[in-house]
Design a protein around this motif. Structure first.
Motif, PDB file in Angstrom:
ATOM      1  N   TYR A   3       3.787  -7.632   0.564  1.00  0.00           N
ATOM      2  CA  TYR A   3       3.672  -6.026   0.178  1.00  0.00           C
ATOM      3  C   TYR A   3       3.067  -5.369   1.404  1.00  0.00           C
ATOM      4  O   TYR A   3       2.060  -5.812   2.053  1.00  0.00           O
ATOM      5  CB  TYR A   3       2.820  -5.804  -1.182  1.00  0.00           C
ATOM      6  N   SER A  87      10.534  -4.093  -4.297  1.00  0.00           N
ATOM      7  CA  SER A  87       9.041  -4.017  -4.383  1.00  0.00           C
ATOM      8  C   SER A  87       8.708  -4.666  -5.729  1.00  0.00           C
ATOM      9  O   SER A  87       7.715  -5.070  -6.072  1.00  0.00           O
ATOM     10  CB  SER A  87       8.877  -2.630  -4.747  1.00  0.00           C
ATOM     11  N   ILE A  88       9.946  -4.641  -6.588  1.00  0.00           N
ATOM     12  CA  ILE A  88       9.546  -5.255  -7.804  1.00  0.00           C
ATOM     13  C   ILE A  88       9.428  -6.630  -7.998  1.00  0.00           C
ATOM     14  O   ILE A  88       8.651  -7.523  -8.607  1.00  0.00           O
ATOM     15  CB  ILE A  88      10.933  -4.894  -8.953  1.00  0.00           C
ATOM     16  N   VAL A  91       5.859  -7.476  -7.206  1.00  0.00           N
ATOM     17  CA  VAL A  91       4.992  -7.055  -8.502  1.00  0.00           C
ATOM     18  C   VAL A  91       5.041  -8.522  -9.210  1.00  0.00           C
ATOM     19  O   VAL A  91       4.062  -8.926  -9.620  1.00  0.00           O
ATOM     20  CB  VAL A  91       5.333  -5.866  -9.240  1.00  0.00           C
ATOM     21  N   SER A  95       2.304 -11.207 -10.156  1.00  0.00           N
ATOM     22  CA  SER A  95       1.852 -11.506 -11.607  1.00  0.00           C
ATOM     23  C   SER A  95       1.867 -12.964 -11.838  1.00  0.00           C
ATOM     24  O   SER A  95       1.128 -13.501 -12.536  1.00  0.00           O
ATOM     25  CB  SER A  95       2.677 -10.531 -12.435  1.00  0.00           C
ATOM     26  N   VAL A 144      -2.064  -6.498 -13.207  1.00  0.00           N
ATOM     27  CA  VAL A 144      -1.717  -6.850 -11.683  1.00  0.00           C
ATOM     28  C   VAL A 144      -0.784  -5.671 -11.330  1.00  0.00           C
ATOM     29  O   VAL A 144      -1.087  -5.119 -10.218  1.00  0.00           O
ATOM     30  CB  VAL A 144      -0.836  -8.061 -11.589  1.00  0.00           C
ATOM     31  N   PRO A 145       0.467  -5.386 -11.937  1.00  0.00           N
ATOM     32  CA  PRO A 145       1.213  -4.252 -11.450  1.00  0.00           C
ATOM     33  C   PRO A 145       0.259  -2.906 -11.306  1.00  0.00           C
ATOM     34  O   PRO A 145       0.839  -2.135 -10.577  1.00  0.00           O
ATOM     35  CB  PRO A 145       2.333  -4.220 -12.414  1.00  0.00           C
ATOM     36  N   ILE A 148      -1.516  -2.859  -8.133  1.00  0.00           N
ATOM     37  CA  ILE A 148      -0.543  -2.678  -6.974  1.00  0.00           C
ATOM     38  C   ILE A 148      -0.002  -1.174  -7.143  1.00  0.00           C
ATOM     39  O   ILE A 148      -0.070  -0.590  -5.935  1.00  0.00           O
ATOM     40  CB  ILE A 148       0.638  -3.678  -7.249  1.00  0.00           C
ATOM     41  N   VAL A 149       0.176  -0.648  -8.173  1.00  0.00           N
ATOM     42  CA  VAL A 149       0.671   0.756  -8.084  1.00  0.00           C
ATOM     43  C   VAL A 149      -0.478   1.833  -7.722  1.00  0.00           C
ATOM     44  O   VAL A 149      -0.132   2.661  -7.145  1.00  0.00           O
ATOM     45  CB  VAL A 149       1.148   1.261  -9.737  1.00  0.00           C
ATOM     46  N   ASN A 151      -2.746   0.994  -5.690  1.00  0.00           N
ATOM     47  CA  ASN A 151      -3.482   0.656  -4.305  1.00  0.00           C
ATOM     48  C   ASN A 151      -4.699   0.066  -4.617  1.00  0.00           C
ATOM     49  O   ASN A 151      -5.535   0.118  -3.463  1.00  0.00           O
ATOM     50  CB  ASN A 151      -2.921   1.795  -3.506  1.00  0.00           C
TER      51      ASN A 151
END
Length: 272
Positions: A3, A87-88, A91, A95, A144-145, A148-149, A151
């Motif tokens: 990332y 990006s997915i 994630v 995860s 976790v997502p 990440i979203v 930040n």
């Protein structure tokens, strides 16, 4: 493959510096090894767990989920090596990596309760173990997502460091409780202790150094360049370390695997 969005400034800079072209080549080589060696072994062991083990065995339930999360990670590595980046995938990979860590924590807790607190079988009941696995997947898929979203890289660090004290506690307490566990066979004691040692070594010699490498500044990174490469390689070898746990999951597991392989080869011969 890693990332590179809007993490906190210093972390993003370190990530971009850390995984330069030369390191990427080393990491891609390790990914190829995972795909060519670890992937088929993982699929084989999952097959053996479903075919030659009793599904009521609680450690196997946690371990099977651990292997499934590893399998997803290796599949994502395959996409990265073929230059399919999204990006997915980041994630999903993070995860699953977090799920793997927490399933290891479940195995450590279950082994500790088995030796030190045999009357506390909340983690050893089939229904409760399935519920724990569902909760672990739900926690990783949601938290976790979200981190990440938003930040919030620090939140991910907290998630990774939480199992550390538990691994230390389980190993230390299990080691001291072994002499008092007279009802447990000696072979089972050694398998339990071996499982906890593998989990402890995997966490403190691979996971934690990998996290520390993310925070080193550029000057220290240049001094520890080969150390960083070594840690990165060891991190990608985590699926191999997880396969070693199979040797400690149940009594006579090697004999059962060989029996399964022999039966498969016999069936193939008969069909021919």
């Amino acid at each position: 493959m890693f990332y590179t969005g809007t993490w906190p400034g210093s972390i993003a800079t370190n990530l971009l510096t850390l995984y330069n072209l030369e390191v990427r080549r080393v990491l891609e080589m390790m990914m190829w090894i995972n795909m060519c060696v670890c992937l088929p072994l993982t699929i084989l062991i999952i097959y053996c767990l479903f075919c030659v083990t009793r599904r009521s065995q609680v450690p196997i339930i946690y371990y099977t989920n651990l292997l499934i999360s590893n399998l997803i990670q290796i599949c994502i590595m395959t996409l990265w090596v073929t230059r399919v980046e999204s990006s997915i995938f980041i994630v999903i990979y993070v995860s699953c990596m977090m799920a793997t860590l927490y399933f290891k924590m479940c195995i450590a807790l279950e082994r500790y309760f088995f030796i030190a607190c045999p009357l506390l079988d909340c983690l050893r009941q089939t229904k409760s173990s399935v519920l724990v696995c569902v909760l672990v997947w739900a926690l990783c898929i949601i938290s976790v997502p979200l981190a990440i979203v938003l930040n919030e890289f620090v939140r991910l660090i907290i998630y990774v460091t939480l199992p550390g004290p538990l691994f230390i506690f389980c190993l230390a307490r299990t080691f001291t409780a072994l002499p008092a566990a007279t009802s447990v066979p000696t072979e089972e004691k050694w398998r339990t202790l071996g499982t906890l040692i593998v989990l402890f070594v995997n966490y403190f010699l691979i996971i934690i150094p990998t996290i520390i490498c993310l925070f080193v500044n550029e000057y220290i990174y240049r001094l520890l360049y080969y150390y960083v490469i070594l840690i990165s390689v060891l991190f990608l070898l985590c699926p191999f370390v997880d396969l070693i746990l199979f040797l400690f999951m149940q009594k006579g597991c090697i004999d059962k695997v060989l029996r399964c392989l022999c039966s498969c080869s016999t069936d193939t011969t008969v069909s021919d």
